[in-house]
Design a protein around this motif. Structure first.
Motif, PDB file in Angstrom:
ATOM      1  N   ARG A  78       0.821  -1.215   0.000  1.00 12.18           N
ATOM      2  CA  ARG A  78       0.000   0.000   0.000  1.00 12.18           C
ATOM      3  C   ARG A  78       0.852   1.261   0.000  1.00 12.18           C
ATOM      4  N   VAL A  79       1.926   1.266   0.774  1.00 12.28           N
ATOM      5  CA  VAL A  79       2.820   2.433   0.817  1.00 12.28           C
ATOM      6  C   VAL A  79       3.498   2.623  -0.527  1.00 12.28           C
ATOM      7  N   THR A  80       3.984   1.542  -1.106  1.00 10.43           N
ATOM      8  CA  THR A  80       4.624   1.631  -2.423  1.00 10.43           C
ATOM      9  C   THR A  80       3.645   2.132  -3.467  1.00 10.43           C
ATOM     10  N   SER A  81       2.429   1.649  -3.423  1.00  9.34           N
ATOM     11  CA  SER A  81       1.401   2.086  -4.362  1.00  9.34           C
ATOM     12  C   SER A  81       1.130   3.577  -4.220  1.00  9.34           C
ATOM     13  N   ALA A  82       1.047   4.048  -2.989  1.00  7.92           N
ATOM     14  CA  ALA A  82       0.787   5.473  -2.753  1.00  7.92           C
ATOM     15  C   ALA A  82       1.918   6.334  -3.297  1.00  7.92           C
ATOM     16  N   VAL A  83       3.145   5.871  -3.142  1.00  2.00           N
ATOM     17  CA  VAL A  83       4.301   6.629  -3.651  1.00  2.00           C
ATOM     18  C   VAL A  83       4.287   6.656  -5.175  1.00  2.00           C
ATOM     19  N   ILE A  84       3.975   5.539  -5.792  1.00  2.00           N
ATOM     20  CA  ILE A  84       3.958   5.467  -7.263  1.00  2.00           C
ATOM     21  C   ILE A  84       2.842   6.337  -7.830  1.00  2.00           C
ATOM     22  N   LYS A  85       1.695   6.379  -7.148  1.00  2.00           N
ATOM     23  CA  LYS A  85       0.559   7.148  -7.650  1.00  2.00           C
ATOM     24  C   LYS A  85       0.816   8.647  -7.690  1.00  2.00           C
ATOM     25  N   VAL A  86       1.853   9.114  -7.011  1.00  2.00           N
ATOM     26  CA  VAL A  86       2.194  10.536  -7.009  1.00  2.00           C
ATOM     27  C   VAL A  86       2.748  10.966  -8.367  1.00  2.00           C
ATOM     28  N   VAL A  87       3.314  10.025  -9.106  1.00  2.00           N
ATOM     29  CA  VAL A  87       3.902  10.336 -10.413  1.00  2.00           C
ATOM     30  C   VAL A  87       2.785  10.754 -11.364  1.00  2.00           C
ATOM     31  N   PRO A  88       2.905  11.942 -11.957  1.00  2.00           N
ATOM     32  CA  PRO A  88       1.851  12.407 -12.874  1.00  2.00           C
ATOM     33  C   PRO A  88       1.704  11.501 -14.099  1.00  2.00           C
ATOM     34  N   VAL A  89       0.533  11.429 -14.616  1.00  2.00           N
ATOM     35  CA  VAL A  89       0.121  10.722 -15.837  1.00  2.00           C
ATOM     36  C   VAL A  89       0.213   9.199 -15.703  1.00  2.00           C
ATOM     37  N   VAL A  90       1.377   8.635 -15.460  1.00  2.00           N
ATOM     38  CA  VAL A  90       1.536   7.182 -15.459  1.00  2.00           C
ATOM     39  C   VAL A  90       1.434   6.558 -14.071  1.00  2.00           C
ATOM     40  N   GLY A  91       1.320   7.351 -13.038  1.00  2.11           N
ATOM     41  CA  GLY A  91       1.320   6.827 -11.678  1.00  2.11           C
ATOM     42  C   GLY A  91       0.200   5.852 -11.401  1.00  2.11           C
ATOM     43  N   GLY A  92      -0.995   6.175 -11.849  1.00  2.00           N
ATOM     44  CA  GLY A  92      -2.136   5.292 -11.608  1.00  2.00           C
ATOM     45  C   GLY A  92      -1.989   3.933 -12.268  1.00  2.00           C
ATOM     46  N   VAL A  93      -1.498   3.939 -13.481  1.00  2.00           N
ATOM     47  CA  VAL A  93      -1.312   2.681 -14.218  1.00  2.00           C
ATOM     48  C   VAL A  93      -0.147   1.894 -13.640  1.00  2.00           C
ATOM     49  N   ALA A  94       0.934   2.583 -13.295  1.00  2.00           N
ATOM     50  CA  ALA A  94       2.106   1.904 -12.767  1.00  2.00           C
ATOM     51  C   ALA A  94       1.847   1.303 -11.386  1.00  2.00           C
ATOM     52  N   ALA A  95       0.879   1.842 -10.655  1.00  2.00           N
ATOM     53  CA  ALA A  95       0.583   1.355  -9.312  1.00  2.00           C
ATOM     54  C   ALA A  95      -0.361   0.154  -9.308  1.00  2.00           C
ATOM     55  N   LEU A  96      -0.903  -0.226 -10.440  1.00  2.00           N
ATOM     56  CA  LEU A  96      -1.843  -1.351 -10.485  1.00  2.00           C
ATOM     57  C   LEU A  96      -1.268  -2.660  -9.922  1.00  2.00           C
ATOM     58  N   PRO A  97      -0.026  -3.023 -10.239  1.00  2.00           N
ATOM     59  CA  PRO A  97       0.505  -4.274  -9.662  1.00  2.00           C
ATOM     60  C   PRO A  97       0.615  -4.235  -8.135  1.00  2.00           C
TER      61      PRO A  97
END
Length: 54
Positions: free
Chosen positions: A26-45
């Motif tokens: 969950r913490v890793t996902s939250a950090v990845i989601k901060v990245v604009p544009v691709v964060g949401g897709v990159a956090a899916l795994p």
């Protein structure tokens, strides 16, 4: 003294669940989601990882 032991046992019981094991995902996902544009897709795994653990 007895109240402190009961509180300690209650806290231990809450932290021993699956939520604690899923915390790194969950913490890793939250950090990845901060990245604009691709964060949401990159956090899916990592989101999937947390869902499987829960």
């Amino acid at each position: 003294m007895k109240k402190s032991i009961i509180v300690l046992l209650a806290i231990t019981a809450m932290l021993s669940g699956c939520g604690l094991m899923a915390a790194p995902c969950r913490v890793t996902s939250a950090v990845i989601k901060v990245v604009p544009v691709v964060g949401g897709v990159a956090a899916l795994p990592t989101d999937a990882c947390a869902e499987i653990i829960d």
